[in-house]
Write a protein that holds these residues in place. Structure first.
Motif, mmCIF file in Angstrom:
data_model
loop_
_atom_site.group_PDB
_atom_site.id
_atom_site.type_symbol
_atom_site.label_atom_id
_atom_site.label_comp_id
_atom_site.label_asym_id
_atom_site.label_seq_id
_atom_site.Cartn_x
_atom_site.Cartn_y
_atom_site.Cartn_z
ATOM 1 N N GLU A 322 0.830 -1.203 0.000
ATOM 2 C CA GLU A 322 0.000 0.000 0.000
ATOM 3 C C GLU A 322 0.866 1.256 0.000
ATOM 4 O O GLU A 322 0.579 2.228 -0.715
ATOM 5 C CB GLU A 322 -0.921 -0.014 1.223
ATOM 6 C CG GLU A 322 -1.976 1.071 1.176
ATOM 7 C CD GLU A 322 -3.127 0.809 2.139
ATOM 8 O OE1 GLU A 322 -3.131 -0.230 2.824
ATOM 9 O OE2 GLU A 322 -4.028 1.657 2.201
ATOM 10 N N ASP A 323 1.941 1.223 0.776
ATOM 11 C CA ASP A 323 2.824 2.385 0.797
ATOM 12 C C ASP A 323 3.484 2.615 -0.557
ATOM 13 O O ASP A 323 3.697 3.757 -0.977
ATOM 14 C CB ASP A 323 3.887 2.224 1.897
ATOM 15 C CG ASP A 323 3.439 2.862 3.201
ATOM 16 O OD1 ASP A 323 2.587 3.772 3.158
ATOM 17 O OD2 ASP A 323 3.946 2.458 4.263
ATOM 18 N N LEU A 324 3.830 1.537 -1.234
ATOM 19 C CA LEU A 324 4.402 1.703 -2.583
ATOM 20 C C LEU A 324 3.378 2.335 -3.512
ATOM 21 O O LEU A 324 3.683 3.256 -4.273
ATOM 22 C CB LEU A 324 4.820 0.339 -3.146
ATOM 23 C CG LEU A 324 6.088 -0.278 -2.562
ATOM 24 C CD1 LEU A 324 6.233 -1.725 -3.023
ATOM 25 C CD2 LEU A 324 7.315 0.526 -2.981
ATOM 26 N N ALA A 325 2.164 1.831 -3.435
ATOM 27 C CA ALA A 325 1.120 2.326 -4.344
ATOM 28 C C ALA A 325 0.799 3.787 -4.073
ATOM 29 O O ALA A 325 0.599 4.572 -5.003
ATOM 30 C CB ALA A 325 -0.127 1.454 -4.197
ATOM 31 N N ILE A 326 0.732 4.151 -2.802
ATOM 32 C CA ILE A 326 0.466 5.557 -2.459
ATOM 33 C C ILE A 326 1.581 6.443 -3.031
ATOM 34 O O ILE A 326 1.339 7.511 -3.584
ATOM 35 C CB ILE A 326 0.347 5.730 -0.928
ATOM 36 C CG1 ILE A 326 -0.927 5.061 -0.421
ATOM 37 C CG2 ILE A 326 0.345 7.216 -0.548
ATOM 38 C CD1 ILE A 326 -1.020 4.964 1.105
ATOM 39 N N GLY A 327 2.813 5.946 -2.917
ATOM 40 C CA GLY A 327 3.939 6.714 -3.439
ATOM 41 C C GLY A 327 3.877 6.870 -4.949
ATOM 42 O O GLY A 327 4.106 7.964 -5.487
ATOM 43 N N TYR A 328 3.551 5.795 -5.638
ATOM 44 C CA TYR A 328 3.493 5.873 -7.095
ATOM 45 C C TYR A 328 2.339 6.760 -7.556
ATOM 46 O O TYR A 328 2.414 7.427 -8.582
ATOM 47 C CB TYR A 328 3.365 4.473 -7.705
ATOM 48 C CG TYR A 328 4.690 3.739 -7.760
ATOM 49 C CD1 TYR A 328 5.842 4.372 -8.184
ATOM 50 C CD2 TYR A 328 4.785 2.394 -7.400
ATOM 51 C CE1 TYR A 328 7.057 3.711 -8.243
ATOM 52 C CE2 TYR A 328 5.997 1.720 -7.456
ATOM 53 C CZ TYR A 328 7.125 2.389 -7.879
ATOM 54 O OH TYR A 328 8.321 1.732 -7.939
#
Ligand code: HEM
Length: 444
Positions: A322-328
């Motif tokens: 989820e943190d990766l997706a929020i960042g992207y």
């Protein structure tokens, strides 16, 4: 915890940037999805989603309460700090180096999956699912599969019994493109530093340190913005810049998020956690002040009176994803697959549909479980390229890794696909660049 089945696995993914970035439908889908999944995070208004800026230092799920007994970290007795001895291995990861220097991982820097799960769980509350997968992947690609051990730095010492049969791995210090990737927080790109991507570049550290600002605080959002700047610097300076499959698209940005989620002090005063310059420097083994910083090789440590994130909110695979997706979503330019073609500033993107034989498309990449499935398959498909010993059987390696992600991936219902067209990467010299390490440990 909101389960992010719809998004990627450890994965970052994403893809043929020029196509995705120019496609309003794909971007809108991505943003809608992230917004839905993160609806428990109060909205801020300053970035396109508000989500990245609104996140606390505990990640996608907040940490409203504090417990001294649960969160205080012991740094005495068996966990007292000691500098690594002559034969001890340290590498590119400050989180692992600090854990080994305090005996939360074996002090020699060589660990099994069980030791890794126990040690990083106790020290950081990194969840067993994420830890076991990270360790299993290290064993399979850069460690010793026969003995189930991996090295947090350079090559594993030769083992007279098994070396002849299965060989030993290069360790994560020399795992370029399989684990270690370009555009790291504080390490150089391997190619621009004669293969050394494990030593801290103090100038690079100083640049990220400056993000603390007058308030002396670091956040997920600040680190995500820094990832974009570092990518731009790498593209401008490294003719071999390459977004290796799993490494640069997942591991590198995840490491930016790890600093905030796992190195922040989740104290009674700030249960959701804060990271200040002192804590940041201590974990990274840096002393001094801006302009005169010194990296003390191998001296990464856990600060005194430091509290880990609480047990009720372990940092697990869904949170990592989820943190990766929020960042992207917040910094869409960081979604890249491709590389420089041998000159600085020659970045060329690869189309996700071409890469996957038409199974995935940029337009639908963030719908359903596509992101998770694509990323997981990307990792699997990359494994043959990165096996460091041809004697190892691919099926054995793949099923070994699958053991640790099977339960997560099993629920995703990923589409069947044939072979990814990895030949598309042949145009990038960085794809096959593979430095190997010295016969010893982190000491050059
Ligand atoms: C089994 C667990 C872990 C493995 C296998 C692992 C592996 C790695 C690898 C391969 C890198 C190099 C990536 C790159 O090229 O930037 C890295 C970097 C990093 N890792 Fe870990 N890591 C683990 C756990 C942790 C933990 C628990 C933390 C934080 C507490 C952490 C924080 C970091 C940071 C901050 C970096 C970037 C360092 C820099 O660029 O200066 N990692 N890790």
């Amino acid at each position: 915890m909101v389960m992010l089945h719809t998004l990627a696995f450890m994965a970052g993914t994403a893809i043929a940037m020029p196509h995705l970035m120019n496609d309003p439908v794909a971007l809108r889908n991505a943003r809608d999805l992230i917004a839905r999944r993160a609806d428990h995070i109060s909205r801020a208004t300053q970035d396109p989603l508000g989500v990245s800026k609104a996140e606390t230092n505990c990640g996608p799920v907040s940490c409203p309460t504090f417990s001294e007994a649960d969160q205080h970290i012991t740094l005495t007795g068996q966990y007292a700090y000691a500098s690594p001895g002559a034969g001890d291995i340290r590498g590119p990861c400050p989180g692992l180096n600090a854990a080994a220097n305090h005996g939360y991982l074996p002090r020699n820097g060589i660990a099994s999956i069980e030791q890794t799960v126990a040690g990083l769980g106790t020290l950081y509350n990194l969840a067993p699912d994420a830890t076991a997968f990270l360790a299993a992947y290290a064993i399979a690609t850069d460690g010793n599969l026969a003995e189930g051990m991996w090295s947090i730095g350079g090559p594993l010492p030769a083992d007279p019994i098994s070396a002849g049969l299965l060989g030993t791995g290069q360790g994560i210090s020399y795992s370029h493109n399989s684990y270690e990737g370009d555009a790291s927080i504080g390490r150089n790109d391997a190619y621009t530093n004669h293969g050394d991507a494990h030593s801290l570049n103090i100038t690079k550290f100083e640049a990220v340190y400056a993000l603390g600002g007058p308030e002396d605080r670091y956040t997920l959002d600040k680190f995500r913005s820094r990832f974009e700047a570092v990518q731009d610097e790498s593209i401008a300076n490294n003719p071999y810049y390459f977004t290796g499959l799993f490494s640069t698209v997942v591991v590198v940005p995840a490491a930016y998020n790890f600093v905030i989620n796992l190195m922040s002090n989740h104290s009674a005063a700030v249960p959701s956690g804060y990271l200040d310059g002192y804590n940041f420097k201590t974990f990274f083994g840096v002393s001094g002040n801006p302009g005169s910083f010194v990296w003390n090789r191998g001296q990464e440590r856990v600060p005194e009176d430091w509290y880990r994130r609480p047990s009720y909110n372990p940092y697990n695979v869904p949170a990592v994803v989820e943190d990766l997706a929020i960042g992207y979503a917040a910094y869409p330019n960081t979604l890249k697959i491709g590389g420089n073609t041998g000159k600085p500033n020659s970045f060329t993107g690869v189309n996700v549909a071409d890469l996957s034989g038409g199974v995935y498309h940029a337009e639908t990449l963030f719908q359903g479980n596509n992101f998770a499935c694509f990323a997981f398959q990307l990792m699997q498909q990359g494994i043959p390229d990165f096996l460091n010993n041809a004697i190892l059987d691919l099926g054995t390696v793949t099923s070994f890794i699958n053991k640790y992600v099977g339960s997560y991936m099993g629920g995703l219902g990923c589409p069947q696909l044939g072979q990814y067209d990895l030949g598309l990467f042949d145009q990038f010299p960085g794809y096959k660049y593979s430095p190997t390490g010295p016969a010893t440990n982190y000491r050059e």
